[in-house]
Design a protein around this motif. Structure first.
Motif, PDB file in Angstrom:
ATOM      1  N   VAL A  17       0.834  -1.163  -0.041  1.00  0.00           N
ATOM      2  CA  VAL A  17       0.068   0.056  -0.001  1.00  0.00           C
ATOM      3  C   VAL A  17       0.872   1.211  -0.005  1.00  0.00           C
ATOM      4  CG1 VAL A  17      -1.523   1.284   1.344  1.00  0.00           C
ATOM      5  CG2 VAL A  17      -1.981  -1.004   1.078  1.00  0.00           C
ATOM      6  N   PHE A  18       2.077   1.215   0.918  1.00  0.00           N
ATOM      7  CA  PHE A  18       2.680   2.423   0.838  1.00  0.00           C
ATOM      8  C   PHE A  18       3.895   2.523   0.126  1.00  0.00           C
ATOM      9  CE2 PHE A  18       0.161   2.023   4.724  1.00  0.00           C
ATOM     10  CZ  PHE A  18      -0.542   3.435   4.993  1.00  0.00           C
ATOM     11  N   GLY A  19       4.180   1.501  -0.575  1.00  0.00           N
ATOM     12  CA  GLY A  19       5.360   1.673  -1.439  1.00  0.00           C
ATOM     13  C   GLY A  19       6.858   1.812  -0.607  1.00  0.00           C
ATOM     14  N   VAL A  20       6.940   0.970   0.403  1.00  0.00           N
ATOM     15  CA  VAL A  20       8.202   0.758   1.166  1.00  0.00           C
ATOM     16  C   VAL A  20       8.502  -0.284   1.548  1.00  0.00           C
ATOM     17  CG1 VAL A  20       7.710   3.215   2.383  1.00  0.00           C
ATOM     18  CG2 VAL A  20       6.924   0.908   3.478  1.00  0.00           C
ATOM     19  N   MET A  21       9.751  -0.624   1.623  1.00  0.00           N
ATOM     20  CA  MET A  21      10.452  -1.956   1.739  1.00  0.00           C
ATOM     21  C   MET A  21       9.915  -2.363   3.340  1.00  0.00           C
ATOM     22  SD  MET A  21      11.464  -2.442  -0.886  1.00  0.00           S
ATOM     23  CE  MET A  21      12.268  -4.055  -0.741  1.00  0.00           C
ATOM     24  N   ASP A  22      10.376  -3.737   3.604  1.00  0.00           N
ATOM     25  CA  ASP A  22       9.777  -4.175   5.159  1.00  0.00           C
ATOM     26  C   ASP A  22      10.799  -3.152   6.032  1.00  0.00           C
ATOM     27  OD1 ASP A  22       8.465  -5.922   3.983  1.00  0.00           O
ATOM     28  OD2 ASP A  22       9.554  -7.663   4.497  1.00  0.00           O
ATOM     29  N   TYR A  23      10.013  -2.871   7.281  1.00  0.00           N
ATOM     30  CA  TYR A  23      10.777  -2.149   8.328  1.00  0.00           C
ATOM     31  C   TYR A  23      11.891  -2.994   8.694  1.00  0.00           C
ATOM     32  CZ  TYR A  23      12.211   0.265  12.561  1.00  0.00           C
ATOM     33  OH  TYR A  23      12.892   1.032  13.420  1.00  0.00           O
ATOM     34  N   GLU A  24      13.166  -2.481   8.939  1.00  0.00           N
ATOM     35  CA  GLU A  24      14.380  -3.371   9.306  1.00  0.00           C
ATOM     36  C   GLU A  24      14.294  -4.148  10.685  1.00  0.00           C
ATOM     37  OE1 GLU A  24      17.198   0.158  10.848  1.00  0.00           O
ATOM     38  OE2 GLU A  24      18.010  -0.977   9.213  1.00  0.00           O
ATOM     39  N   GLY A  25      13.388  -3.367  11.485  1.00  0.00           N
ATOM     40  CA  GLY A  25      13.172  -3.902  12.879  1.00  0.00           C
ATOM     41  C   GLY A  25      11.900  -4.856  13.185  1.00  0.00           C
ATOM     42  N   GLY A  26      11.192  -5.165  11.810  1.00  0.00           N
ATOM     43  CA  GLY A  26      10.179  -5.980  11.909  1.00  0.00           C
ATOM     44  C   GLY A  26       8.887  -5.308  12.393  1.00  0.00           C
ATOM     45  N   ILE A  27       7.750  -5.651  11.780  1.00  0.00           N
ATOM     46  CA  ILE A  27       6.410  -5.226  12.182  1.00  0.00           C
ATOM     47  C   ILE A  27       5.563  -6.266  12.882  1.00  0.00           C
ATOM     48  CG2 ILE A  27       4.585  -4.132  11.526  1.00  0.00           C
ATOM     49  CD1 ILE A  27       6.356  -2.930   9.279  1.00  0.00           C
ATOM     50  N   ALA A  28       5.114  -6.128  14.201  1.00  0.00           N
ATOM     51  CA  ALA A  28       4.506  -7.139  14.933  1.00  0.00           C
ATOM     52  C   ALA A  28       3.066  -6.653  14.852  1.00  0.00           C
ATOM     53  CB  ALA A  28       4.909  -7.139  16.150  1.00  0.00           C
ATOM     54  N   PRO A  29       2.036  -7.292  14.732  1.00  0.00           N
ATOM     55  CA  PRO A  29       0.594  -6.977  14.832  1.00  0.00           C
ATOM     56  C   PRO A  29       0.180  -6.214  16.259  1.00  0.00           C
ATOM     57  CG  PRO A  29       0.518  -9.171  14.259  1.00  0.00           C
ATOM     58  CD  PRO A  29       2.171  -8.678  14.471  1.00  0.00           C
ATOM     59  N   ARG A  30      -0.364  -5.033  16.214  1.00  0.00           N
ATOM     60  CA  ARG A  30      -0.506  -4.350  17.490  1.00  0.00           C
ATOM     61  C   ARG A  30      -2.037  -3.850  17.448  1.00  0.00           C
ATOM     62  NH1 ARG A  30       3.465  -0.764  19.010  1.00  0.00           N
ATOM     63  NH2 ARG A  30       1.930  -0.678  20.787  1.00  0.00           N
ATOM     64  N   PHE A  31      -2.716  -4.267  18.497  1.00  0.00           N
ATOM     65  CA  PHE A  31      -4.296  -4.133  18.630  1.00  0.00           C
ATOM     66  C   PHE A  31      -4.622  -2.757  19.665  1.00  0.00           C
ATOM     67  CE2 PHE A  31      -3.055  -8.167  17.361  1.00  0.00           C
ATOM     68  CZ  PHE A  31      -3.868  -8.650  16.362  1.00  0.00           C
ATOM     69  N   ASN A  32      -3.582  -2.230  20.276  1.00  0.00           N
ATOM     70  CA  ASN A  32      -3.957  -1.178  21.055  1.00  0.00           C
ATOM     71  C   ASN A  32      -2.718  -0.324  21.289  1.00  0.00           C
ATOM     72  OD1 ASN A  32      -5.290   0.121  23.051  1.00  0.00           O
ATOM     73  ND2 ASN A  32      -5.316  -1.207  24.826  1.00  0.00           N
ATOM     74  N   ILE A  33      -2.468   0.466  20.473  1.00  0.00           N
ATOM     75  CA  ILE A  33      -1.062   1.347  20.240  1.00  0.00           C
ATOM     76  C   ILE A  33      -1.743   2.476  21.170  1.00  0.00           C
ATOM     77  CG2 ILE A  33       0.365   2.628  18.947  1.00  0.00           C
ATOM     78  CD1 ILE A  33      -0.225   0.376  16.698  1.00  0.00           C
ATOM     79  N   ALA A  34      -0.864   2.997  21.921  1.00  0.00           N
ATOM     80  CA  ALA A  34      -1.102   4.108  22.719  1.00  0.00           C
ATOM     81  C   ALA A  34       0.060   5.051  22.773  1.00  0.00           C
ATOM     82  CB  ALA A  34      -1.205   3.648  24.576  1.00  0.00           C
ATOM     83  N   PRO A  35      -0.325   6.430  23.240  1.00  0.00           N
ATOM     84  CA  PRO A  35       0.627   7.514  23.389  1.00  0.00           C
ATOM     85  C   PRO A  35       1.966   7.007  24.159  1.00  0.00           C
ATOM     86  CG  PRO A  35      -1.350   8.434  23.444  1.00  0.00           C
ATOM     87  CD  PRO A  35      -1.781   7.095  23.594  1.00  0.00           C
ATOM     88  N   THR A  36       3.092   7.613  23.624  1.00  0.00           N
ATOM     89  CA  THR A  36       4.427   7.233  24.146  1.00  0.00           C
ATOM     90  C   THR A  36       4.976   6.040  23.691  1.00  0.00           C
ATOM     91  OG1 THR A  36       4.056   6.169  26.288  1.00  0.00           O
ATOM     92  CG2 THR A  36       3.696   8.441  26.348  1.00  0.00           C
ATOM     93  N   GLN A  37       4.244   5.258  23.000  1.00  0.00           N
ATOM     94  CA  GLN A  37       4.677   3.949  22.560  1.00  0.00           C
ATOM     95  C   GLN A  37       5.210   4.165  20.849  1.00  0.00           C
ATOM     96  OE1 GLN A  37       1.561   1.104  22.500  1.00  0.00           O
ATOM     97  NE2 GLN A  37       1.729   0.794  24.900  1.00  0.00           N
ATOM     98  N   PRO A  38       6.183   3.247  20.387  1.00  0.00           N
ATOM     99  CA  PRO A  38       6.517   3.539  19.110  1.00  0.00           C
ATOM    100  C   PRO A  38       5.374   3.247  18.082  1.00  0.00           C
ATOM    101  CG  PRO A  38       7.944   1.892  20.343  1.00  0.00           C
ATOM    102  CD  PRO A  38       6.632   2.129  21.135  1.00  0.00           C
ATOM    103  N   VAL A  39       5.493   4.258  17.259  1.00  0.00           N
ATOM    104  CA  VAL A  39       4.467   3.941  15.884  1.00  0.00           C
ATOM    105  C   VAL A  39       5.128   3.953  14.677  1.00  0.00           C
ATOM    106  CG1 VAL A  39       2.636   4.973  17.270  1.00  0.00           C
ATOM    107  CG2 VAL A  39       3.782   6.350  15.777  1.00  0.00           C
ATOM    108  N   LEU A  40       4.438   3.479  13.470  1.00  0.00           N
ATOM    109  CA  LEU A  40       5.241   3.461  12.395  1.00  0.00           C
ATOM    110  C   LEU A  40       4.830   4.457  11.571  1.00  0.00           C
ATOM    111  CD1 LEU A  40       7.094   1.562  10.417  1.00  0.00           C
ATOM    112  CD2 LEU A  40       4.804   0.581   9.606  1.00  0.00           C
TER     113      LEU A  40
END
Length: 249
Positions: A17-40
């Motif tokens: 969708v976004f035309g970017v290669m895989d993020y080098e740190g890996g992307i795990a499914p997230r179901f409750n992302i909150a402020p102060t946490q890392p976001v993509l």
């Protein structure tokens, strides 16, 4: 506003969708992302190799909570995870990021709470009816602390809620459509005034609101079960519909 959201697509789906290669740190499914946490976040990166048909975009993890470069006391500075799109260009806090560092925030949906009285609120999962990924309009700022270390930080832009979401909350995230990705990200050729038309509510039938369990209230809960509809939860009703219903009696 947008204080919690979901991103449970795979890295391959995000890349498509976004035309970017895989993020080098890996992307795990997230179901409750909150402020102060890392976001993509997706931003403009370096040009691709000659002949590549992928846009020059990069994926980066940032702290959700924007810190302008001029902040001296981080502990005393408020947590800015949202920015009002209508006034961001006028605020010293967001002006530079809106001009130079606009981003896309991949998401599968977000949560919002409707007040049910003095005692509490009913959480709703807000997701696109068509399913799949969406892109929130984001801002990024790299903060340099007094010790010399850098930290990438960001916020999500909000706008007035559309007709579907207004019964739940008066604000919603700005959604950037795929055909507008490049115009939004191009901060060299497009000033804030050139993309102002993109910072508007999506059409009323874009999202659906699903009542979910209050387990989402606790940040430690981060599992697929948060997406399950809550039994016997009330349907959100607009003020206009309330008036229509009362007129029947």
């Amino acid at each position: 506003m947008c204080g919690r959201f979901v991103l449970n697509q795979t890295a391959a789906e995000i890349e498509a969708v976004f035309g970017v290669m895989d993020y080098e740190g890996g992307i795990a499914p997230r179901f409750n992302i909150a402020p102060t946490q890392p976001v993509l976040m997706i931003g403009k990166g370096y040009p691709r190799a000659p002949g590549s048909n992928l846009p020059d975009r990069c994926a980066i993890l940032v702290r959700w909570g924007l810190l302008p470069s001029w902040v001296k006391d981080v502990k005393g500075f408020p947590l800015l995870f949202n920015a009002r799109s209508e006034t961001a260009g006028e605020k010293a806090t967001f002006r530079a990021a809106l001009r130079h560092h606009r981003t896309l925030v991949p998401a599968s949906g977000f949560y919002e709470w409707k007040r049910t009285g003095k005692a509490g609120a009913q959480p709703y999962l807000i997701r696109p009816k068509r399913g799949g990924l969406i892109a929130f309009a984001g801002l990024m700022e790299t903060y340099l602390d007094p010790n010399g270390s850098e930290m990438d930080t960001g916020a999500i832009l909000t706008t007035n809620a559309n007709e579907t979401l207004a019964p739940i909350h008066h604000r919603m995230p700005v959604v950037i459509q795929e055909e507008d990705f490049e115009r939004w990200l191009d901060c060299i050729n497009n000033e804030p005034r050139d993309v102002a038309d993109l910072m508007r509510p999506v059409e009323p039938d874009f999202f659906e609101a699903i009542p979910v369990s209050d387990r989402v209230n606790k940040v430690v809960n981060d599992d697929p079960g948060l997406l399950d509809p809550a039994p016997d939860a009330p349907e959100p009703v607009s003020e206009e519909r309330k008036a229509d219903q009362l007129s029947l009696f």
